[in-house]
Design an enzyme around this catalytic site. Structure first.
Site: not given
Length: 342
Positions: A150-151
Site C-alpha cells: 500500500c505504501y
C-alpha cells in the site's frame, strides 16, 4: 456474462473483509469459499457484523476448500505464509496475492529484506508485479499477480513516470509517508491498541521498512539504473488512508504537465490542478489515487503529494482491478464506487 467463482484466503483480516465487500457487488465474481485460521467454522457475520446482510459461505480452513468449484483465488494471508500455499494450488487457478511473498523478483533481495530464504524461487519467475497502470499488458496474460504494497503504490504511481521521463534526480528522492492504523493488519498487537495510537503520531521502521526493497526495485527499473530512495513510514491515528509527500529535485511545472498527460486516460489515477493538494478523506473507500504537484520555494525542487485508501487501491481494490485484467474484463468492473465523505 460469465461468472468467475473466487476463493478468498484470509477473509478474517481487514483486506479480506474489503475483498468480500467489493466482490459481493461485482457482476462477474461470486464468492465460492472463504478461509480463516483461528476463526474457521464461524460465519462471516460473527467476525465482521457489517457484512451480515450478505449471503456468504462459512469460513473454513484452506485444507477444507473444494478447489473444483473455484476459478480464481485472492490470497490475503500474512507475509511468509503464501509461497507454499500458492505452490500447492491447482495450476489452472488464477491467483492474486496480497502479501509481500512474491513482490521482490530477486530471491536474494527477498532474503535480505525478509530474513529467510524464498521458498518458491521457480514459481517466482512466473509472477507479474501487480501495478496495473504500468504492467497492464503483462497482467492480462498472468496466472499469478503480486499485488503491490500500500505504501509502495502511493509512492510509485507518481514516481515511475517522473523517473522514466528523466524529470527528477534519481539520487535525491525523499518519500515521507503516513498510513492509517488498518495498514498494520487486524492481529492483536500492543502497539496498535487504541491508547497506543490515539492522540499521537509517530514514525516506525525508520531506515529499515521492508517496503524499501519493493520501492528500490521499481524505481530502478524506471530510471534504468540503481535507485535507493529515502523512505520513512508514519502511523496516523485514523482508520484508513495513506498520504505520501515526496521531495524531488526537478522542475514542478514540467513534472505536473507530464503526470497530467500520463494519467489523463487512467480510470483510477487523477492529477489535480497545478498547486492543489489532495487529502486522504478525498479517496476514502474508493479505488482512486489523487496526485498533487507543488513547486518548492527552493528553485528546482518539487513536492509531490499522493493519496489513496490503503485497504482499497492499496490492497483489495487493486487486487480486483488486477483480476479483472486477468479475466479479460474492463478493469473498472466492480470498482466504480465514489469516495465516502465525511
Amino acid at each position: 456474462m460469465t461468472t468467475t467463482k473466487v476463493a478468498i484466503l484470509g477473509a478474517s483480516g481487514y483486506t479480506g473483509a474489503e475483498l468480500v465487500r467489493l466482490v459481493a457487488r461485482h457482476p462477474s465474481l461470486q464468492i465460492a469459499a472463504m478461509t480463516a485460521d483461528r476463526k474457521a467454522g464461524q460465519e462471516m457475520a460473527e467476525v465482521f457484523p457489517h457484512l451480515a446482510i450478505l449471503d456468504l459461505p462459512p469460513l473454513t480452513t484452506i485444507e477444507e476448500v473444494d478447489w473444483s468449484g473455484v476459478d480464481a483465488v485472492f490470497c490475503a494471508l500474512p507475509h511468509a505464509t503464501t509461497q507454499k500455499v500458492i505452490a500447492g494450488l491447482p495450476e489452472r487457478l488464477k491467483v492474486v496475492d496480497l502479501s509481500a511473498d512474491f513482490r521482490l523478483e530477486d530471491p536474494e533481495v527477498y532474503k535480505t529484506w525478509y530474513g529467510h530464504e524464498h521458498a518458491e524461487t521457480e514459481l517466482q519467475k512466473q509472477v507479474v508485479y501487480g501495478l496495473p497502470e504500468f504492467y497492464r499488458d503483462r497482467i492480462k496474460g498472468a496466472r499469478i499477480v503480486a499485488n503491490t504494497g500500500c505504501y509502495v503504490a502511493t509512492a510509485l504511481i507518481p514516481l515511475i513516470p517522473i523517473l522514466k521521463a528523466g524529470l527528477a534526480d534519481p539520487d535525491w528522492i525523499v518519500i515521507d509517508a503516513k498510513s492509517g492504523a488498518s495498514g498494520a493488519g487486524r492481529a492483536a498487537k500492543e502497539a496498535n491498541l487504541f491508547t497506543e495510537v490515539s492522540e499521537g503520531f509517530h514514525a516506525y521502521s525508520v531506515a529499515g521498512h521492508r517496503h524499501m526493497g519493493e520501492i528500490d526495485q521499481e524505481l530502478s527499473k524506471a530510471a534504468g539504473r540503481p535507485v535507493v530512495a529515502s523512505f520513512t513510514p508514519h502511523l496516523l491515528p485514523q482508520n484508513r488512508g495513506i498520504l505520501a509527500t515526496t521531495y524531488l529535485k526537478g522542475e514542478a511545472d514540467g513534472i505536473h504537465a507530464h503526470l497530467a498527460d500520463r494519467f489523463a486516460d487512467e480510470p483510477f489515477v487523477h492529477v489535480l490542478p497545478y498547486g492543489k493538494t489532495p487529502a486522504t478523506r478525498h479517496v476514502r473507500g474508493s479505488n482512486h489515487c489523487l496526485i498533487g504537484v507543488v513547486a518548492d520555494r527552493q528553485p528546482g525542487r518539487t513536492i509531490v503529494i499522493s493519496v489513496l485508501d490503503n485497504l482499497v487501491k492499496g490492497a483489495s481494490g487493486q487486487a480486483i482491478q488486477n483480476l479483472n485484467l486477468m479475466l479479460g474484463l474492463p478493469e473498472t468492473t466492480g470498482l466504480e464506487q465514489v469516495p465516502l465523505f465525511p
